[in-house]
Design an enzyme around this catalytic site. Structure first.
Site, PDB file in Angstrom:
ATOM      1  N   SER A 103       1.045  -0.967  -0.118  1.00  0.00           N
ATOM      2  CA  SER A 103       0.032   0.147   0.036  1.00  0.00           C
ATOM      3  C   SER A 103       0.880   1.380   0.073  1.00  0.00           C
ATOM      4  O   SER A 103       0.321   2.511  -0.332  1.00  0.00           O
ATOM      5  CB  SER A 103      -0.966  -0.178   1.186  1.00  0.00           C
ATOM      6  OG  SER A 103      -0.282   0.170   2.437  1.00  0.00           O
ATOM      7  N   LYS A 108       0.487   4.462   6.745  1.00  0.00           N
ATOM      8  CA  LYS A 108      -0.079   5.415   5.870  1.00  0.00           C
ATOM      9  C   LYS A 108       0.513   6.777   5.804  1.00  0.00           C
ATOM     10  O   LYS A 108       1.270   7.048   6.880  1.00  0.00           O
ATOM     11  CB  LYS A 108      -1.677   5.289   6.004  1.00  0.00           C
ATOM     12  CG  LYS A 108      -2.555   4.214   5.921  1.00  0.00           C
ATOM     13  CD  LYS A 108      -2.240   3.298   4.555  1.00  0.00           C
ATOM     14  CE  LYS A 108      -3.246   2.072   4.710  1.00  0.00           C
ATOM     15  NZ  LYS A 108      -2.743   1.318   3.481  1.00  0.00           N
TER      16      LYS A 108
END
Length: 302
Positions: free
Chosen positions: A117, A189
Site C-alpha cells: 500500500s 499510511k
C-alpha cells in the site's frame, strides 16, 4: 695475684694490666660501665600464614589448608581468560538488551511492512524504525508516514497462528525491540489531513485539495495513474485523514468511511516512520515532503 700480661701506660699516670679478648669468656664480660653487649641467640621467626597452613613433615594437615587452596582455585578461575571473556560477553548482552528495551519503549520501535500500500516509498518486507516521540511530545505534520493500531477493523481478521517451539523467543525479542513487530494489528499510511482540514478529491486535474490548495503529490507511485475516488471531508478534532502512496492498492481512509468516518484517532498512532533499516540497499530516512504541503493554508476558523 700474678699479672696476666704486660702493663700498658695508664693515661692517668698509673700502669694498668691489658686484657686480651681471649683472656675472659664473653659470658663473664662486666655488665656495668657502658653499653652491655649480650650474646644473641637464634630465635624462631614468627610463623607466617603459609607456615601455619603447611603441615610439618609426617604430621597431620592443618584444617585451613584445604579451604585456602579452594579459595585460591576459585580466584584463579575468576581471573582465567575464559571466565573474563564470558563475563564480558554477558555484560555486553545484558546492556544491549536493557538499552534496546528502553529505546523501544521511549524512542524508536521496529516494524515490518507486509503489504504494497505504500509502494514506492515502502516495499513489501521492509523493516522500518518508528519515532515514538510523534505525535507526543512532537506534533504530527502533513505528509508524515505514520504507523497506527487497527482499532477500527480495517484489516481482515487473521487466523490465529499456531505457537511453535521457539515462538516465545521471537515474542520476547519483539517485546524488547530486537525484532520488528510482525503482528497484523498495525497499518502504515501517510497523513493527508490534520484536525480541522477539509480534504477534497479532486480538482479538474485529478489532484487532491487540502483547504482549497491543490497538491502535487510527488510521493505517489509513478507506475500507475491514481483512480479518482470522490470525497469531501472535514477532519474532526483528535483525528487525521490518511492515504497510501500506492493509491490504487491502498485500503485507506477512502475505503473505510463507514467506520469512524474513515478517520484515524491520533490516540491510536504509534509514531512517525523515520527510517528504512532493512534491507541494507534500501536504508534511508523517510521524508514528509514538506514542499508538497507548503501552500496549504490553515483550516478555516484557525
Amino acid at each position: 695475684m700474678p699479672e696476666t700480661g704486660p702493663r700498658t701506660p695508664d693515661p692517668r699516670g698509673q700502669d694498668q694490666p691489658r686484657v686480651t679478648s681471649s683472656a675472659i669468656p664473653a659470658a663473664e664480660l662486666p655488665v656495668g660501665g657502658g653499653s652491655a653487649v649480650t650474646p644473641v641467640q637464634d630465635a624462631p621467626a614468627h610463623p607466617t600464614p603459609d607456615d601455619r597452613d603447611t603441615p610439618a613433615a609426617g604430621g597431620p594437615a592443618h584444617a585451613g589448608t584445604a579451604s585456602k587452596r579452594a579459595r585460591k582455585a576459585k580466584s584463579r578461575e575468576r581471573h582465567s581468560p575464559l571466565f573474563l571473556w564470558v563475563k564480558e560477553v554477558a555484560t555486553v548482552v545484558l546492556v544491549a538488551i536493557v538499552l534496546s528495551f528502553l529505546i523501544k519503549t521511549f524512542l524508536f520501535r521496529a516494524f515490518y511492512i507486509p503489504s504494497e500500500s505504500m509502494v514506492n516509498t515502502l516495499d513489501v518486507n521492509d523493516r522500518i524504525f518508528v519515532n515514538l516521540l510523534v505525535p507526543e511530545p512532537f506534533a504530527l505534520e502533513h505528509g508524515d508516514v505514520v504507523v497506527f493500531r487497527d482499532t477500527q477493523g480495517w484489516l481482515v481478521p487473521m487466523a490465529e497462528k499456531e505457537a511453535g517451539p521457539f515462538t516465545w523467543v521471537q515474542d520476547g525479542l519483539t517485546f524488547i525491540g530486537l525484532l520488528p513487530d510482525n503482528s497484523e494489528q498495525h497499518l502504515v499510511k501517510r497523513v493527508i489531513g490534520l484536525p480541522g482540514d477539509r480534504v477534497v478529491c479532486c480538482d479538474a486535474g485529478g489532484r487532491l485539495m487540502v483547504n482549497g490548495a491543490p497538491l502535487d503529490e510527488s510521493y505517489i507511485n509513478p507506475a500507475e495513474v491514481p483512480q479518482a475516488r470522490d470525497f469531501d471531508v472535514v477532519v474532526p478534532a483528535g483525528k487525521v485523514w490518511v492515504m497510501g502512496d500506492n493509491r490504487n492498492h491502498s485500503a485507506d481512509s477512502r475505503a473505510h468511511t463507514d467506520s469512524n468516518g474513515g478517520f484515524v484517532d491520533i490516540a491510536d498512532i504509534e509514531g512517525k516512520a523515520a527510517v528504512i533499516a532493512w534491507p541494507l540497499n534500501r536504508v534511508t530516512a523517510l521524508d514528509n515532503y514538506a514542499d508538497v504541503f507548503r501552500d496549504v493554508p490553515a483550516p478555516a476558523g484557525k
